[in-house]
Design a protein around this motif. Structure first.
Motif, PDB file in Angstrom:
ATOM      1  N   LEU A 134     -91.034   3.514  -5.145  1.00  0.00           N
ATOM      2  CA  LEU A 134     -91.926   3.709  -6.122  1.00  0.00           C
ATOM      3  C   LEU A 134     -90.939   4.738  -7.013  1.00  0.00           C
ATOM      4  O   LEU A 134     -90.795   4.772  -8.546  1.00  0.00           O
ATOM      5  N   ASN A 135     -90.616   6.151  -6.707  1.00  0.00           N
ATOM      6  CA  ASN A 135     -90.024   6.915  -6.990  1.00  0.00           C
ATOM      7  C   ASN A 135     -88.873   6.522  -8.101  1.00  0.00           C
ATOM      8  O   ASN A 135     -88.545   6.921  -9.066  1.00  0.00           O
ATOM      9  N   VAL A 136     -87.979   5.377  -7.220  1.00  0.00           N
ATOM     10  CA  VAL A 136     -86.535   5.604  -7.729  1.00  0.00           C
ATOM     11  C   VAL A 136     -87.240   4.843  -9.234  1.00  0.00           C
ATOM     12  O   VAL A 136     -86.611   5.124 -10.394  1.00  0.00           O
ATOM     13  N   GLY A 137     -88.005   3.586  -9.510  1.00  0.00           N
ATOM     14  CA  GLY A 137     -88.398   3.107 -10.293  1.00  0.00           C
ATOM     15  C   GLY A 137     -89.600   3.889 -11.119  1.00  0.00           C
ATOM     16  O   GLY A 137     -89.047   3.910 -13.032  1.00  0.00           O
ATOM     17  N   LEU A 138     -90.016   5.091 -10.952  1.00  0.00           N
ATOM     18  CA  LEU A 138     -90.058   5.743 -12.062  1.00  0.00           C
ATOM     19  C   LEU A 138     -89.196   6.318 -13.199  1.00  0.00           C
ATOM     20  O   LEU A 138     -89.402   6.894 -13.463  1.00  0.00           O
ATOM     21  N   ALA A 139     -88.440   6.687 -11.989  1.00  0.00           N
ATOM     22  CA  ALA A 139     -87.277   7.570 -12.839  1.00  0.00           C
ATOM     23  C   ALA A 139     -86.428   6.631 -13.635  1.00  0.00           C
ATOM     24  O   ALA A 139     -86.489   7.665 -14.855  1.00  0.00           O
ATOM     25  N   ALA A 140     -86.071   5.575 -13.330  1.00  0.00           N
ATOM     26  CA  ALA A 140     -85.743   4.760 -14.277  1.00  0.00           C
ATOM     27  C   ALA A 140     -86.683   4.373 -15.433  1.00  0.00           C
ATOM     28  O   ALA A 140     -86.180   4.632 -16.732  1.00  0.00           O
ATOM     29  N   LEU A 141     -87.241   4.486 -14.487  1.00  0.00           N
ATOM     30  CA  LEU A 141     -88.928   4.033 -16.291  1.00  0.00           C
ATOM     31  C   LEU A 141     -89.038   5.581 -17.549  1.00  0.00           C
ATOM     32  O   LEU A 141     -88.759   4.564 -18.155  1.00  0.00           O
ATOM     33  N   ALA A 142     -88.695   6.146 -16.997  1.00  0.00           N
ATOM     34  CA  ALA A 142     -89.298   7.770 -17.708  1.00  0.00           C
ATOM     35  C   ALA A 142     -87.982   7.610 -18.568  1.00  0.00           C
ATOM     36  O   ALA A 142     -87.893   7.876 -19.759  1.00  0.00           O
ATOM     37  N   LYS A 143     -86.607   7.328 -17.742  1.00  0.00           N
ATOM     38  CA  LYS A 143     -85.004   7.556 -18.834  1.00  0.00           C
ATOM     39  C   LYS A 143     -85.327   6.122 -19.851  1.00  0.00           C
ATOM     40  O   LYS A 143     -85.001   6.189 -20.911  1.00  0.00           O
ATOM     41  N   ARG A 144     -86.179   4.962 -19.158  1.00  0.00           N
ATOM     42  CA  ARG A 144     -86.046   3.690 -20.941  1.00  0.00           C
ATOM     43  C   ARG A 144     -86.639   4.322 -21.385  1.00  0.00           C
ATOM     44  O   ARG A 144     -86.242   3.865 -22.766  1.00  0.00           O
ATOM     45  N   LEU A 145     -87.536   4.570 -21.400  1.00  0.00           N
ATOM     46  CA  LEU A 145     -89.017   4.524 -22.212  1.00  0.00           C
ATOM     47  C   LEU A 145     -88.746   6.019 -22.711  1.00  0.00           C
ATOM     48  O   LEU A 145     -89.223   6.355 -23.782  1.00  0.00           O
ATOM     49  N   LYS A 146     -88.112   6.361 -22.309  1.00  0.00           N
ATOM     50  CA  LYS A 146     -87.471   7.719 -22.688  1.00  0.00           C
ATOM     51  C   LYS A 146     -88.991   9.362 -23.220  1.00  0.00           C
ATOM     52  O   LYS A 146     -88.842   9.498 -24.282  1.00  0.00           O
ATOM     53  N   VAL A 147     -89.123   8.950 -22.262  1.00  0.00           N
ATOM     54  CA  VAL A 147     -89.711  10.114 -21.593  1.00  0.00           C
ATOM     55  C   VAL A 147     -89.981  11.544 -20.534  1.00  0.00           C
ATOM     56  O   VAL A 147     -88.248  10.706 -20.119  1.00  0.00           O
ATOM     57  N   ILE A 148     -90.283  11.682 -20.222  1.00  0.00           N
ATOM     58  CA  ILE A 148     -89.790  13.229 -20.202  1.00  0.00           C
ATOM     59  C   ILE A 148     -90.958  13.169 -18.342  1.00  0.00           C
ATOM     60  O   ILE A 148     -91.779  12.935 -17.769  1.00  0.00           O
ATOM     61  N   GLY A 149     -88.951  12.857 -17.527  1.00  0.00           N
ATOM     62  CA  GLY A 149     -89.400  13.170 -16.043  1.00  0.00           C
ATOM     63  C   GLY A 149     -89.715  13.959 -15.595  1.00  0.00           C
ATOM     64  O   GLY A 149     -89.031  15.156 -15.227  1.00  0.00           O
ATOM     65  N   VAL A 150     -90.923  14.102 -14.388  1.00  0.00           N
ATOM     66  CA  VAL A 150     -90.921  15.023 -13.429  1.00  0.00           C
ATOM     67  C   VAL A 150     -91.024  14.238 -12.175  1.00  0.00           C
ATOM     68  O   VAL A 150     -92.346  14.224 -11.836  1.00  0.00           O
ATOM     69  N   ASP A 151     -90.540  15.900 -11.565  1.00  0.00           N
ATOM     70  CA  ASP A 151     -90.236  14.640  -9.853  1.00  0.00           C
ATOM     71  C   ASP A 151     -91.185  15.725  -9.404  1.00  0.00           C
ATOM     72  O   ASP A 151     -90.858  17.358  -8.440  1.00  0.00           O
ATOM     73  N   GLN A 152     -92.327  15.096  -9.194  1.00  0.00           N
ATOM     74  CA  GLN A 152     -92.870  15.829  -8.115  1.00  0.00           C
ATOM     75  C   GLN A 152     -93.120  15.422  -6.625  1.00  0.00           C
ATOM     76  O   GLN A 152     -93.591  16.001  -5.713  1.00  0.00           O
ATOM     77  N   ALA A 153     -91.974  14.996  -5.883  1.00  0.00           N
ATOM     78  CA  ALA A 153     -91.361  13.907  -4.981  1.00  0.00           C
ATOM     79  C   ALA A 153     -90.490  15.338  -4.355  1.00  0.00           C
ATOM     80  O   ALA A 153     -90.799  15.514  -2.482  1.00  0.00           O
ATOM     81  N   THR A 154     -88.896  15.843  -4.822  1.00  0.00           N
ATOM     82  CA  THR A 154     -88.582  16.579  -4.004  1.00  0.00           C
ATOM     83  C   THR A 154     -89.385  17.767  -3.994  1.00  0.00           C
ATOM     84  O   THR A 154     -89.794  18.380  -4.917  1.00  0.00           O
ATOM     85  N   GLY A 155     -89.133  18.039  -2.380  1.00  0.00           N
ATOM     86  CA  GLY A 155     -89.880  19.260  -2.019  1.00  0.00           C
ATOM     87  C   GLY A 155     -91.009  19.411  -1.836  1.00  0.00           C
ATOM     88  O   GLY A 155     -91.443  20.720  -1.362  1.00  0.00           O
ATOM     89  N   PHE A 156     -91.507  18.351  -2.483  1.00  0.00           N
ATOM     90  CA  PHE A 156     -93.111  18.519  -1.872  1.00  0.00           C
ATOM     91  C   PHE A 156     -93.201  17.812  -0.073  1.00  0.00           C
ATOM     92  O   PHE A 156     -92.606  16.539  -0.152  1.00  0.00           O
ATOM     93  N   ASP A 157     -93.638  18.061   1.173  1.00  0.00           N
ATOM     94  CA  ASP A 157     -93.752  17.600   1.919  1.00  0.00           C
ATOM     95  C   ASP A 157     -95.072  17.805   2.853  1.00  0.00           C
ATOM     96  O   ASP A 157     -96.165  18.465   2.502  1.00  0.00           O
ATOM     97  N   TRP A 158     -95.618  16.409   2.533  1.00  0.00           N
ATOM     98  CA  TRP A 158     -97.016  16.254   2.967  1.00  0.00           C
ATOM     99  C   TRP A 158     -97.135  16.830   4.616  1.00  0.00           C
ATOM    100  O   TRP A 158     -97.916  16.993   4.970  1.00  0.00           O
TER     101      TRP A 158
END
Length: 192
Positions: A134-158
């Motif tokens: 999903l996160n790969v898709g959300l990053a691509a969607l942010a680019k395609r829709l020209k919105v600001i992508g915010v990576d909340q996944a990297t560095g977040f350790d459950w």
């Protein structure tokens, strides 16, 4: 004054046993001298929002636009992607719902600034095994829709950043979410 609408599920709303990022984010914005106000049809922890515990992106796409009309915001923060099961193969549907939500918000206000998160990982497996895809898709969607992508996944350790359910942020996890949002918001929120 910049009006900010946080949109999402229980991770946005907060709960009785876990923290929401909205509280430390509001503190960071105020301390740094930004003029910001959280808006939305709901309120918890003294701050307004569009966070709905237990609800998914499809629900948000169907519900939030009407509330956005009633409670307009210059900036929206979207963190949505949980509350599905891996067996549903939900990624395409979540991405479609997220795009539908953003399109609806932009139809209401073409100038709205959208911050779209890659969502935090969860240790509740196999239920949330779809999140990396999903996160790969959300990053691509942010680019395609020209919105600001915010990576909340990297560095977040459950393992260390969630409560015992391995999904919802503890205080440390909420702080990480708030910091990522804050870093992105500095580009779009007015200072006093």
């Amino acid at each position: 004054m910049t009006r900010i609408m946080p949109i999402g599920d229980s991770i946005t709303e907060g709960g009785s046993t876990f923290v929401t990022y909205r509280v430390p984010l509001a503190e960071k914005l105020a301390k740094a001298g930004y003029q910001a106000e959280f808006v939305g049809s709901r309120q918890s922890f003294g701050l307004r929002h569009e966070g709905y515990g237990g609800k998914n992106a499809e629900f948000l796409a169907a519900t939030v636009p009407a509330n956005f009309q009633k409670f307009p915001a210059e900036v929206v923060l979207i963190h949505a992607g949980h509350n599905h099961f891996v067996e549903e193969k939900p990624v395409a549907g979540i991405l479609a719902a997220t795009e539908s939500l953003i399109t609806a918000l932009r139809t209401i206000d073409p100038k709205v600034v959208v911050l779209l998160a890659q969502v935090i990982p969860a240790g509740k497996l196999p239920k949330y095994a779809y999140i990396p895809e999903l996160n790969v898709g959300l990053a691509a969607l942010a680019k395609r829709l020209k919105v600001i992508g915010v990576d909340q996944a990297t560095g977040f350790d459950w393992h260390t950043d969630t409560i015992a359910d391995h999904v919802h942020p503890n205080a440390q996890g909420a702080e990480k979410l708030a910091l990522r949002w804050f870093d992105a918001l500095q580009r779009v929120v007015e200072r006093r």
